[in-house]
Design a protein around this motif. Structure first.
Motif, PDB file in Angstrom:
ATOM      1  N   THR A  64       0.823  -1.217   0.000  1.00 61.51           N
ATOM      2  CA  THR A  64       0.000   0.000   0.000  1.00 61.51           C
ATOM      3  C   THR A  64       0.859   1.270   0.000  1.00 61.51           C
ATOM      4  O   THR A  64       0.343   2.348  -0.264  1.00 61.51           O
ATOM      5  N   GLY A  65       2.140   1.141   0.344  1.00 64.92           N
ATOM      6  CA  GLY A  65       3.015   2.307   0.418  1.00 64.92           C
ATOM      7  C   GLY A  65       2.792   3.154   1.665  1.00 64.92           C
ATOM      8  O   GLY A  65       3.460   4.171   1.865  1.00 64.92           O
ATOM      9  N   GLU A  66       1.854   2.744   2.526  1.00 61.64           N
ATOM     10  CA  GLU A  66       1.596   3.519   3.745  1.00 61.64           C
ATOM     11  C   GLU A  66       2.705   3.292   4.766  1.00 61.64           C
ATOM     12  O   GLU A  66       3.244   2.197   4.862  1.00 61.64           O
ATOM     13  N   MET A  67       2.971   4.311   5.565  1.00 60.14           N
ATOM     14  CA  MET A  67       3.888   4.148   6.686  1.00 60.14           C
ATOM     15  C   MET A  67       3.093   4.227   7.987  1.00 60.14           C
ATOM     16  O   MET A  67       2.355   5.186   8.224  1.00 60.14           O
ATOM     17  N   ASP A 116       0.040   8.312   4.441  1.00 62.82           N
ATOM     18  CA  ASP A 116      -0.331   7.599   3.212  1.00 62.82           C
ATOM     19  C   ASP A 116       0.858   7.504   2.257  1.00 62.82           C
ATOM     20  O   ASP A 116       1.934   8.029   2.536  1.00 62.82           O
ATOM     21  N   LYS A 117       0.662   6.863   1.108  1.00 63.42           N
ATOM     22  CA  LYS A 117       1.781   6.580   0.210  1.00 63.42           C
ATOM     23  C   LYS A 117       2.427   7.852  -0.338  1.00 63.42           C
ATOM     24  O   LYS A 117       3.565   7.827  -0.784  1.00 63.42           O
ATOM     25  N   SER A 168       5.270  -7.843  31.298  1.00 66.66           N
ATOM     26  CA  SER A 168       5.259  -7.188  29.996  1.00 66.66           C
ATOM     27  C   SER A 168       3.835  -7.262  29.433  1.00 66.66           C
ATOM     28  O   SER A 168       3.005  -8.033  29.941  1.00 66.66           O
ATOM     29  N   TRP A 169       3.573  -6.469  28.403  1.00 66.16           N
ATOM     30  CA  TRP A 169       2.257  -6.444  27.764  1.00 66.16           C
ATOM     31  C   TRP A 169       2.415  -6.359  26.259  1.00 66.16           C
ATOM     32  O   TRP A 169       3.416  -5.819  25.760  1.00 66.16           O
ATOM     33  N   VAL A 170       1.420  -6.862  25.535  1.00 66.54           N
ATOM     34  CA  VAL A 170       1.380  -6.649  24.095  1.00 66.54           C
ATOM     35  C   VAL A 170      -0.015  -6.135  23.756  1.00 66.54           C
ATOM     36  O   VAL A 170      -1.019  -6.775  24.098  1.00 66.54           O
ATOM     37  N   GLY A 171      -0.073  -4.987  23.121  1.00 69.65           N
ATOM     38  CA  GLY A 171      -1.347  -4.398  22.703  1.00 69.65           C
ATOM     39  C   GLY A 171      -1.558  -4.656  21.215  1.00 69.65           C
ATOM     40  O   GLY A 171      -0.653  -4.417  20.414  1.00 69.65           O
ATOM     41  N   ILE A 172      -2.731  -5.174  20.857  1.00 71.98           N
ATOM     42  CA  ILE A 172      -3.036  -5.456  19.447  1.00 71.98           C
ATOM     43  C   ILE A 172      -4.357  -4.778  19.090  1.00 71.98           C
ATOM     44  O   ILE A 172      -5.357  -4.939  19.791  1.00 71.98           O
ATOM     45  N   MET A 173      -4.347  -4.003  18.011  1.00 75.69           N
ATOM     46  CA  MET A 173      -5.570  -3.340  17.540  1.00 75.69           C
ATOM     47  C   MET A 173      -5.633  -3.433  16.020  1.00 75.69           C
ATOM     48  O   MET A 173      -4.609  -3.612  15.370  1.00 75.69           O
ATOM     49  N   PRO A 174      -6.830  -3.324  15.446  1.00 79.56           N
ATOM     50  CA  PRO A 174      -6.921  -3.288  13.981  1.00 79.56           C
ATOM     51  C   PRO A 174      -6.097  -2.105  13.469  1.00 79.56           C
ATOM     52  O   PRO A 174      -6.200  -1.002  14.019  1.00 79.56           O
ATOM     53  N   ARG A 175      -5.289  -2.327  12.432  1.00 76.60           N
ATOM     54  CA  ARG A 175      -4.357  -1.255  12.067  1.00 76.60           C
ATOM     55  C   ARG A 175      -5.048  -0.017  11.530  1.00 76.60           C
ATOM     56  O   ARG A 175      -4.506   1.079  11.601  1.00 76.60           O
ATOM     57  N   TYR A 176      -6.257  -0.191  10.982  1.00 75.10           N
ATOM     58  CA  TYR A 176      -7.031   0.974  10.554  1.00 75.10           C
ATOM     59  C   TYR A 176      -8.146   1.297  11.562  1.00 75.10           C
ATOM     60  O   TYR A 176      -9.053   2.065  11.261  1.00 75.10           O
ATOM     61  N   GLY A 177      -8.072   0.655  12.745  1.00 78.95           N
ATOM     62  CA  GLY A 177      -9.151   0.811  13.715  1.00 78.95           C
ATOM     63  C   GLY A 177      -8.940   1.979  14.664  1.00 78.95           C
ATOM     64  O   GLY A 177      -8.125   2.874  14.415  1.00 78.95           O
TER      65      GLY A 177
END
Ligand code: V55
Ligand code: FE
Length: 492
Positions: free
Chosen positions: A174-177, A198-199, A256-265
């Motif tokens: 997608t070219g997004e950073m 965005d790209k 320790s912790w790991v946080g996970i979320m939808p990347r566009y969420g």
């Protein structure tokens, strides 16, 4: 101080070099494959002035940006300081004005209000611009042709975060950073800004959330669906910093912790998984999603890899007595459980490199650095004080492991990967290799290695006429992309 201290941070491969120089047509031993056409940018901490305090560390060294430009089998080299606000203020004064690592209360009064970041960690290429980054401040934009510093980068005033990570992730498709800043709201705050450019390089999203405690979030990663944030128990404390103490202290008994979320969420969708106590990882190899599962491959250590962070937390362990290894953590998003699975997939090591196209996706192989078990003691140097002396290629899917061991008295810095245009060829790795020639004298070479056959050693070696100080991270940018960016800049 009047001169550089005789500590591990300023001797051996960490001896300050402080030279801005360039040379064309370096001597090449062997043949550089013609498809290697572009620039290898490197971030090198190199203090311009002796520090204010004797216990100064490598991580505070002024950033230098260096470039190996490669075309038609020929190599040109250049290296320049990143002219940060801090570098300019100290150069004008002719001495160090900033004090301890990330502690503004130890700075000279004259620099109050001047950002102290040194841009010494990672060169980042996105949307036709080159940046030099360090996690405690904003990035600086660099001219990729001249290596001149253009200025602080805040997305034309749009970015609210006060900091920008040294480990953004670009989705090659997608070219997004995707990137973040921690301590986004200021010194010792638990604010984290999660952002997407965005790209074309426009900031299209910036959302803030609170991490469970204020930790050093050095790296993060993305999959095709998710953004993954690791929280390891190396913490800060504003009162300690105000009293002139260390910014970071490792807490061996904290989880320790790991946080996970939808990347566009939305950041409100972040799900927190609880991990083992006391562990630490500075770098993630990759992550990918598979149905409801997320696999995360990390260079895990059973404590913090930096002695100064361990000792501030009362953890006294020698550098060669750290445990850990390349580890896969697997999260099940369909389960309510806050735990996750963990399994070892490779020997201990760090400075991983992935093919750009594999970012966030299931992948066949990755490369990283380790200590050669047969190589004798590592050379003193690099950020943690002991340099790596072997490179590994690992296939996490089947456990296959290949090694390029170096001889005694040699060291290797993080490689970059150059893709190949030939069918299933895995491409090439470029890395700086140093060799001790006298107790305190080193020579540096650029090695070119077949990524699919690292055990064969280099196919070409480029002689560097001046020793190079140990690098942190690097980035490869093809000539095609450099030319596009130049055409775009001239049209604007
Ligand atoms: C790291 C490097 C840094 C830093 C914090 O590799 C963490 C980890 C080169 O600077 O400031
Ligand atoms: Fe890093």
């Amino acid at each position: 101080m009047a001169s550089f201290p005789e500590t591990i941070h300023f001797t051996g491969l960490n001896t300050p070099v402080r030279l801005e120089w360039s040379a064309h047509d370096l001597d090449v031993v062997g043949e550089i494959p013609r498809e290697i056409d572009g620039a290898f940018f490197r971030a090198v901490p190199d203090p311009a002035y002796p520090p204010k305090f004797e216990d100064e560390i490598v991580l505070s060294g002024d950033g230098m940006v260096s470039k190996f430009a490669i075309r038609d089998g020929k190599v040109n080299f250049a290296i320049r300081y990143v002219e940060t606000a801090r570098y300019k203020a100290e150069k004008a004064a002719g001495r160090a004005l900033f004090g301890k690592y990330r502690n503004p209360f130890t700075d000279d009064a004259v620099v109050q209000g001047i950002e102290g970041t040194v841009s010494n960690t990672t060169p980042v290429w996105h949307a036709g611009r080159l940046f030099m980054t360090k996690e405690d401040g904003l990035a600086y934009e660099i001219d990729p042709e001249t290596l001149a510093t253009i200025g602080r980068w805040d997305y034309h005033g749009a970015l609210k975060s006060k900091t920008f990570t040294a480990h953004p992730r670009v989705d090659a498709e997608t070219g997004e950073m995707f990137f973040f800043g921690y301590e986004a709201g200021g010194l010792c705050t638990a604010d984290v800004a999660y952002c997407i450019a965005d790209k074309d390089g426009n900031l299209v999203s910036e959302q803030w959330f609170q991490q469970p405690y204020c930790s050093t979030i050095h790296d993060f990663t993305i999959t095709e669906k998710y953004a993954v944030f690791p929280i390891f128990p190396t913490t800060t404390d504003l009162d300690r910093v105000k009293a002139g103490g260390p910014h970071w202290a490792h807490q061996q008994d904290l989880e320790s912790w790991v946080g996970i979320m939808p990347r566009y969420g939305k950041v409100e969708e972040m799900r927190w998984f609880k991990g083992p106590k006391g562990v630490s990882a500075f770098h993630f190899v990759n992550a990918y999603d598979d149905g409801d599962k997320v696999h995360l491959d990390i260079c895990l250590s059973d404590t913090n890899a930096f002695a100064f962070m361990r000792e501030a937390g009362g953890v006294h362990r020698a550098q060669n007595e750290l445990g850990g290894g390349l580890t896969r953590w697997t999260f099940d998003l369909a389960s309510e459980d806050e735990g996750f699975e963990s399994r070892l997939i490779g020997p201990p090591g760090d400075m991983p490199r992935l093919r750009d196209a594999d970012q966030g996706r299931a992948y066949r192989a990755a490369w990283y650095l380790t200590i050669n078990p047969q190589g004798g003691p590592p050379l003193p140097g690099g950020p943690v004080g002991a340099a790596f002396n072997a490179m590994l290629r690992v296939e996490p899917g089947n456990g296959r492991l290949d090694m390029m061991p170096l001889e005694f008295g040699m060291a290797i810095s993080e490689p970059v990967h150059v893709p190949s245009s030939q069918g299933d060829h895995e491409g090439w790795l470029l890395a700086v290799v140093d060799r001790q020639v006298e107790p305190n004298r080193f020579t540096s070479e650029l090695w070119i290695v077949d990524a699919g056959n690292i055990a064969a050693g280099p196919v070409a070696r480029v002689t560097v006429p001046v020793p190079l100080r140990a690098q942190v991270h690097g980035a490869w940018v093809s000539s095609e992309r450099l030319a596009e960016a130049q055409a775009h800049a001239q049209a604007a």
